[in-house]
Write an enzyme that holds these catalytic residues in place. Structure first.
Site, PDB file in Angstrom:
ATOM      1  CG  PHE A   1       1.860 -25.937  -0.426  1.00 52.09           C
ATOM      2  CD1 PHE A   1       0.521 -25.939  -0.795  1.00 52.09           C
ATOM      3  CD2 PHE A   1       2.507 -27.159  -0.280  1.00 52.09           C
ATOM      4  CE1 PHE A   1      -0.160 -27.128  -1.026  1.00 52.09           C
ATOM      5  CE2 PHE A   1       1.834 -28.355  -0.499  1.00 52.09           C
ATOM      6  CZ  PHE A   1       0.500 -28.337  -0.880  1.00 52.09           C
TER       7      PHE A   1
ATOM      8  CD  GLU B   1       4.612 -25.928   3.733  1.00 57.05           C
ATOM      9  OE1 GLU B   1       4.138 -25.715   4.866  1.00 57.05           O
ATOM     10  OE2 GLU B   1       4.430 -27.008   3.128  1.00 57.05           O
TER      11      GLU B   1
ATOM     12  CD  GLU C   1       6.230 -29.739   3.791  1.00 58.61           C
ATOM     13  OE1 GLU C   1       5.311 -30.216   3.099  1.00 58.61           O
ATOM     14  OE2 GLU C   1       6.179 -28.599   4.301  1.00 58.61           O
TER      15      GLU C   1
ATOM     16  CG  HIS D   1      -2.843 -29.351  -4.174  1.00 62.14           C
ATOM     17  ND1 HIS D   1      -3.853 -28.936  -3.352  1.00 62.14           N
ATOM     18  CD2 HIS D   1      -1.923 -29.939  -3.358  1.00 62.14           C
ATOM     19  CE1 HIS D   1      -3.572 -29.271  -2.100  1.00 62.14           C
ATOM     20  NE2 HIS D   1      -2.401 -29.875  -2.076  1.00 62.14           N
TER      21      HIS D   1
END
Ligand SMILES: Cc1ncc(C[n+]2csc(CCOP(=O)(O)OP(=O)(O)O)c2C)c(N)n1
Ligand SMILES: [Mg+2]
Lengths: 344, 326
Positions: free
Chosen positions: B86, B60, B29, B129
């Protein structure tokens, strides 16, 4: 623009030597009988406790596997689900190899390391059978990406069920394939059920695959999945499109699984009479009638039936006589060096 | 020799491998035209073109699935997952697909790919994150797991990962992207499964990974300067394969073992190393092995909170000092 249906009708012609022709029809018939006999045998062996674990049969869905395999060229790739015996056999993998894997013998396709849900035969273009719903749609995209990148002419074909249209990977893969214009064909075998729940109970649209096609800019293709001729023609159109660099197709095949979902599932959830109605449209029955109607002699059909029966009988005996896998394969092929070492 | 940032080393490592082998392709991405959210792939699109460096949708599963299908059939893909957190939305590929296809197919299917990802804390991004997910990967038979701590290792280990015939999870530490290091000119190819002794010492072995490596080195300097304690620092570099011989060799010299892990405590890689040392080098030890980890909590976002929970040079030094002097 002509739809897939228009093009199929334009191609069809009439009589035994129409666009499909006698030789291909006999091949399509034979393939369907192999699938039927082998799957029926797998079920019998399961009841005898000679097939262990689980097994998901494609009884009643043979026309989809036969029609697509019949339209494939050597080098085309199949990506299957746990309900993958039929697609594996349809690519020419020997019955003994499949039954051997189901019976967990050393002569099995993966020597018992994969089991019935993971049939794989790279030499035949069967790039795996995947037991996590939806996982193989993106994987088929990747194989198609390789073909596109390298200028190879092969097409990747990904088979899955109606229930699979509700998982994220389906939608990710469809969008991805459409945006990248990949030479991949997504084949939804709508057999009306997930494991036990009717697909209509849990899906926002009536046709779980076809009604989603427009979301990815694809043509809506809904076909009779119990007629191998129809499947074969639809497949050819999709292959032509993929090979011409015009991107993916999504084809929903209406069919019905005549057995339970897996193992010895008695499928009590089916409404009264449903199975009987679908048996009237049994793909092998339809195809036998088609051959007769086109003037193929009963004897020719009976010969194919007998030959196939013998192949399946011989395979069964070979598997019964085969030893279990040796224990040392437990630790082979975890890594590419052939072993399992994770430390020095 | 040139001084390079860890971030630029990622670019150079990918470029080195893409220049060498036309089958190496790269997808993710925002990686192509935009050069990556961490600017760790800037210029690759311009250098290698739109067929080899490809922007993907936010999908993903499609990214990893496509990488796998390409790897199975002859390419050597590098896939980027922007943040390692992720992995949780595409874990099927990491846990079920890449690492099992070879085994289940009795050796028929190959899966030579690399998943690069931004791992680790220090950016004040909060609990979704910032995680260090090396343990999520290490526990899966069939994967290889690598986490470089400096620019030179980024290039060498990335090259080794791309050339490796197995699926490799390549964990880049987000907080290391701006750090600099000396990198030799020309091609660099390292070896997976090799740890490195970055500092010799006789009193204790400190095993660390990624961001914890510079912190362990700083702690070792403090311990030497303030307390005369001389630590050996081992950069583990590769969790799978794991270079146990280098670790056991170090413990045989120092007789004490400390691990410094950024991951939350339970089932951290340090536990595996401690267990191996306890099994195989128990009589080399002069005291209990000690794990220094992030506590077993989700990561907080605020700087003063995040700073407390990650092992710091001071916490490492203090833990080692107390253990050695008790
Ligand atoms: C991710 C995931 N969820 C659930 C299952 C359990 N499961 C196995 S088969 C199946 C039904 C799938 O239905 P469908 O896609 O219509 O395929 P069919 O079995 O009818 O061929 C389910 C829910 C699974 N294998 N993977
Ligand atoms: Mg179904």
């Amino acid at each position: 623009m002509a739809t897939a249906k228009d093009r199929a009708q334009a191609k069809a012609g009439s009589g035994l030597n129409d666009d499909i022709g006698e030789q291909k029809r006999l091949e399509l018939y034979r393939t369907q009988v192999v699938l039927r006999e082998a799957e029926q045998r797998a079920y019998d062996l399961f009841l005898q406790n000679l097939v262990k674990g689980t097994s998901h049969l494609s009884l009643g869905q043979e026309a989809v596997a036969a029609g697509f395999a019949g339209a494939m060229k050597p080098g085309d790739l199949s990506f299957c689900t746990y309900r993958g015996h039929a697609h594996t056999l349809a690519r020419g993998v020997p019955v003994e190899k499949v039954l051997g894997e189901l019976m967990q013998r050393d002569n099995g396709l993966m020597r018992g390391k994969g089991g019935s849900m993971h049939l794989t035969s790279v030499d035949h273009g069967v790039m795996g059978s995947y037991a996590i719903i939806g996982a193989h749609l993106p994987i088929a995209c990747g194989a198609a990406w390789r073909a596109q990148y390298k200028g190879d002419k092969d097409v990747s074909v990904c088979f899955f069920g109606d229930g699979t249209t509700n998982i994220g990977a389906f939608h990710e893969a469809l969008n991805f394939a459409a945006v990248w214009k990949l030479p991949v064909i997504f084949v939804c075998e709508n057999n009306l059920y997930m494991e036990y729940t009717p697909i209509g109970d849990v899906t926002a649209v009536p046709q779980p695959a076809a009604d989603r096609a427009s979301a990815y800019g694809l043509e809506r293709i809904l076909i009779d999945g119990n007629d191998a001729d129809v499947v074969y023609r639809a497949a050819q159109i999709a292959f032509d499109k993929a090979r011409a660099g015009e991107g993916p197709s999504l084809i929903e095949c209406l069919t019905y699984r005549q057995s339970g979902h897996s193992r010895a599932d008695p499928a009590k959830y089916r409404p009264e009479g449903e199975l009987d109605r679908w048996k009237l449209r049994d793909p092998i029955k339809i195809y036998r009638e088609r051959l007769l109607q086109f003037g193929v002699a009963e004897r020719v059909i009976a010969d194919i039936d007998a030959q196939v029966r013998k192949v399946v009988d011989d395979a069964t005996e070979a598997c019964k006589a085969a030893p279990p896998p040796p224990l040392d394969i437990i630790a082979t092929d975890v890594y590419a060096d052939g072993g399992w070492a994770w430390r020095n | 020799m040139a001084e390079l940032t860890y971030r630029d080393a990622v670019i150079r490592g990918i470029a080195q491998e893409m220049s060498r082998d036309p089958d190496v392709v790269f997808l993710g991405e925002d990686v192509a035209k935009a050069g990556g959210v961490f600017k760790a792939t800037v210029g690759l699109y311009e250098q290698f073109g739109p067929l080899r460096v490809r922007d993907t949708p936010i999908s993903e599963q499609a990214i990893l699935g496509a990488a796998m299908g390409a790897a199975m059939t002859g390419l050597k893909p590098i896939a980027e997952i922007m943040f390692s957190d992720f992995f949780a939305v595409c874990f099927d590929y990491i846990a079920n697909e890449f690492p099992k296809s070879r085994y289940m197919s009795n050796g028929q299917v190959k899966c030579p790919l690399v998943v690069r990802t931004g791992n680790g804390a220090g950016s004040r991004f909060g609990a979704q994150h910032s995680q260090s997910v090396e343990n999520w990967c290490m526990m899966i038979p069939g994967l290889k797991v690598v986490a470089p701590s400096n620019p030179r290792d980024v290039i060498g280990l990335l090259a080794a990962s791309v050339r490796d015939p197995d699926p490799v999870i390549f964990l880049e530490h987000k907080s290391l992207y701006p750090t600099k290091g000396e990198v030799p000119d020309g091609e660099i190819v390292d070896t997976l499964g090799t740890a490195k002794v970055l500092r010799s010492g006789k009193d204790a072995t400190i095993c660390a990974l990624a961001l914890m490596v510079p912190r362990a080195l700083e702690a070792a300097e403090k311990l030497k300067a303030k307390h005369g304690i001389d630590c050996e620092v081992v950069d583990v570099r590769s969790l799978v394969p794991l270079d146990t011989q280098t670790i056991l060799g170090s413990v045989a010299r120092t007789h004490r073992l400390f691990t410094v892990e950024e991951n939350p405590r339970l089932c951290g890689w340090g536990a595996e190393i401690v267990s191996i040392v306890a099994d195989e080098a128990f009589y080399d030890l002069d005291g209990p092995p000690v794990r220094i980890t992030t506590p077993h909590i989700p990561l907080p976002a605020a700087d003063i909170l995040e700073d407390i929970v990650l092992p710091t040079p001071d916490r490492i030094a203090e833990t080692v000092r107390r253990s050695l002097q008790s």
